[in-house]
Design an enzyme around this catalytic site. Structure first.
Site, PDB file in Angstrom:
ATOM      1  N   ASP A 153       0.850  -1.184   0.000  1.00  0.00           N
ATOM      2  CA  ASP A 153       0.000   0.000   0.000  1.00  0.00           C
ATOM      3  C   ASP A 153       0.894   1.246   0.000  1.00  0.00           C
ATOM      4  O   ASP A 153       1.905   1.268  -0.693  1.00  0.00           O
ATOM      5  CB  ASP A 153      -0.923  -0.028   1.232  1.00  0.00           C
ATOM      6  CG  ASP A 153      -2.254   0.663   0.979  1.00  0.00           C
ATOM      7  OD1 ASP A 153      -2.268   1.903   0.961  1.00  0.00           O
ATOM      8  OD2 ASP A 153      -3.262  -0.025   0.807  1.00  0.00           O
ATOM      9  N   ASP A 162       0.400   2.349  18.497  1.00  0.00           N
ATOM     10  CA  ASP A 162      -0.186   1.010  18.469  1.00  0.00           C
ATOM     11  C   ASP A 162       0.713  -0.010  17.772  1.00  0.00           C
ATOM     12  O   ASP A 162       0.460  -1.220  17.861  1.00  0.00           O
ATOM     13  CB  ASP A 162      -1.550   1.044  17.779  1.00  0.00           C
ATOM     14  CG  ASP A 162      -2.592   1.804  18.586  1.00  0.00           C
ATOM     15  OD1 ASP A 162      -2.288   2.199  19.726  1.00  0.00           O
ATOM     16  OD2 ASP A 162      -3.704   2.024  18.060  1.00  0.00           O
ATOM     17  N   HIS A 185      -3.431   5.883   3.898  1.00  0.00           N
ATOM     18  CA  HIS A 185      -4.165   4.702   3.456  1.00  0.00           C
ATOM     19  C   HIS A 185      -3.503   3.403   3.926  1.00  0.00           C
ATOM     20  O   HIS A 185      -4.171   2.479   4.416  1.00  0.00           O
ATOM     21  CB  HIS A 185      -4.263   4.739   1.928  1.00  0.00           C
ATOM     22  CG  HIS A 185      -5.253   3.802   1.326  1.00  0.00           C
ATOM     23  ND1 HIS A 185      -4.925   2.529   0.936  1.00  0.00           N
ATOM     24  CD2 HIS A 185      -6.567   3.957   1.008  1.00  0.00           C
ATOM     25  CE1 HIS A 185      -5.991   1.941   0.404  1.00  0.00           C
ATOM     26  NE2 HIS A 185      -7.001   2.789   0.431  1.00  0.00           N
ATOM     27  N   ALA A 299      -7.796  -7.085  -8.956  1.00  0.00           N
ATOM     28  CA  ALA A 299      -8.696  -7.977  -8.218  1.00  0.00           C
ATOM     29  C   ALA A 299      -9.544  -8.827  -9.142  1.00  0.00           C
ATOM     30  O   ALA A 299     -10.073  -9.870  -8.715  1.00  0.00           O
ATOM     31  CB  ALA A 299      -9.595  -7.159  -7.290  1.00  0.00           C
ATOM     32  N   SER A 356     -11.213  -0.917  -0.024  1.00  0.00           N
ATOM     33  CA  SER A 356      -9.902  -0.985   0.627  1.00  0.00           C
ATOM     34  C   SER A 356     -10.013  -1.331   2.093  1.00  0.00           C
ATOM     35  O   SER A 356      -9.127  -1.959   2.662  1.00  0.00           O
ATOM     36  CB  SER A 356      -9.183   0.368   0.511  1.00  0.00           C
ATOM     37  OG  SER A 356      -8.560   0.513  -0.717  1.00  0.00           O
TER      38      SER A 356
END
Length: 406
Positions: A153, A162, A185, A299, A356
């Site tokens: 990405d 995190d 993104h 895809a 996404s």
């Protein structure tokens, strides 16, 4: 494709470079074949070192990615014609395709402004996001421990609190840009697929909380890239032993457009090695105006699991693309509307929508099955399909149904 809620699919935008697919047993000889067939000089990918190099800045004309048997080259029309002639001849060149421009797939609009009120059976809570409830990930005993997941990405902001204890492996395939995410993104998608169980603020949002994270930056900070970066990222993920590859990216296609033979072969070779590739179906539809556009590139390849987006009322997202029998189909669906996940600092968190956002839910759950059931490749694909929850929605829109955790 940046504004996925407007317009109709246009023809693919290309870079001017060319993809060349070789037979599996001919990869080692690919540089010599390119030279002999079309006068193209190319390096094998390991010779490029740790940092990506733009082809225009190389002495050579291209790169051969040896894990995949694919070359990306600068070729003039006569050289392209020579390569295409080789496809029809006895030489081990299987396909020649123009390199496409690809984009991060998201839509900033979270819901149709004129949508009637609907019951939302899956709200966010202080414990977890709605997608974790809808997929059963929050209740799963699996965590993805020992499973390697690649998110290809816009990179990852590794400074996010995190990810402080996760030690993600980062690599940039965008010349001139570091692996750190300057877009957002990639950090969002990595958070959904593999975010930590304990978070700095708010509810848990990650699916495979103990998976090994590999973030390949294949799209620039603009959210834009080319097939070369994706091919390089897949090549790296396979060399790194990744079990699942998540790609929330693509480009639009027109109805009845054949899928890429290069990507289909790459995905099939990955499955044969035990690696599942999951990708976003695309956001070009506008179901508010009765327009459904076909699953996008890459895809739409049969050996790539294409993911559609649902909202938290279990309706198909208004932007989510649908199946085209002659181009490619939706295989499965995931939560993809108003999905909260990690975002580069200083924001830390953000809720956005898109296929996404559905894709990393599926990729993370694939990691849970890989850990819990010990399955890989086609067997992992089968586990996801067999356990998905069937829905009262057309299979053209949602495939087999909503992905479910083990």
């Amino acid at each position: 494709m940046q504004d996925e809620s407007q317009g109709t699919p246009r023809g693919p935008e290309t870079t001017g470079r060319t993809l060349v697919l070789f037979t599996r047993n001919a990869t080692a000889q690919a540089p010599d074949m390119l030279q002999q067939t079309a006068g193209i000089s190319a390096l094998m990918s390991p010779e490029l070192g740790a940092e990506p190099v733009a082809i225009k800045d190389m002495a050579e004309d291209g790169v051969v990615y040896q894990e995949l048997g694919v070359a990306v080259v600068d070729a003039d029309p006569d050289q392209v014609q020579a390569l295409e002639t080789a496809v029809a001849g006895e030489q081990p060149v299987l396909a020649v395709e123009a390199e496409r421009v690809v984009y991060a797939i998201e839509t900033s609009e979270e819901a149709p402004p004129d949508a009637p009120p609907t019951a939302a059976p899956w709200p966010d809570t202080e414990i977890g996001t709605w997608g974790l409830y809808a997929t059963g990930a929050l209740a799963s005993s699996a965590s993805g421990a020992g499973i390697d997941v690649a998110i290809l990405d816009t990179g990852l902001d590794e400074r996010h609190p995190d990810f402080a204890t996760r030690n993600p492996e980062l690599r940039s395939f965008v010349p001139g840009e570091e692996a750190r995410d300057g877009h957002g993104h990639g950090t969002h998608c990595a958070g959904t697929s593999c975010g930590s169980r304990m978070v700095f603020e708010g509810p848990r949002y990650g699916v495979a909380t103990d998976a090994n994270i590999h973030c390949g930056k294949v799209l620039g900070d603009s959210g834009r890239g080319g097939d070369q970066g994706i091919i390089a990222g897949i090549d790296w993920a396979l060399a790194s032993g990744c079990d699942v590859i998540s790609m929330s990216l693509g480009s639009p296609v027109a109805w009845n457009t054949p899928h890429s033979q290069v990507y289909e072969t790459v995905a099939r070779r990955a499955l044969d090695r035990g690696t599942l590739i999951v990708a976003a179906a695309g956001n070009e539809s506008d179901r508010r105006n009765d327009r459904v556009n076909p699953v996008g590139h890459p895809a739409n390849c049969p050996s790539i699991m294409a993911v559609a987006a649902l909202d938290n009322a279990e309706k198909i997202a208004w932007f989510s693309c649908g199946s085209d029998p002659k181009s490619g189909q939706v295989d499965i669906a995931g939560p993809g509307v108003n999905v909260r996940s990690s975002w580069p600092i200083p924001d830390r968190y953000k809720a956005i929508s898109g296929t996404s956002m559905a894709t990393p839910h599926v990729a993370g759950i694939a990691a849970l099955y890989a850990e819990a059931k010990g399955v890989r490749g086609l067997d992992l694909w089968a586990a996801l399909i067999q356990q998905a929850r069937r829905m009262d929605l057309p299979s053209l829109d949602v495939g087999i149904g909503l992905v479910q955790a083990p």
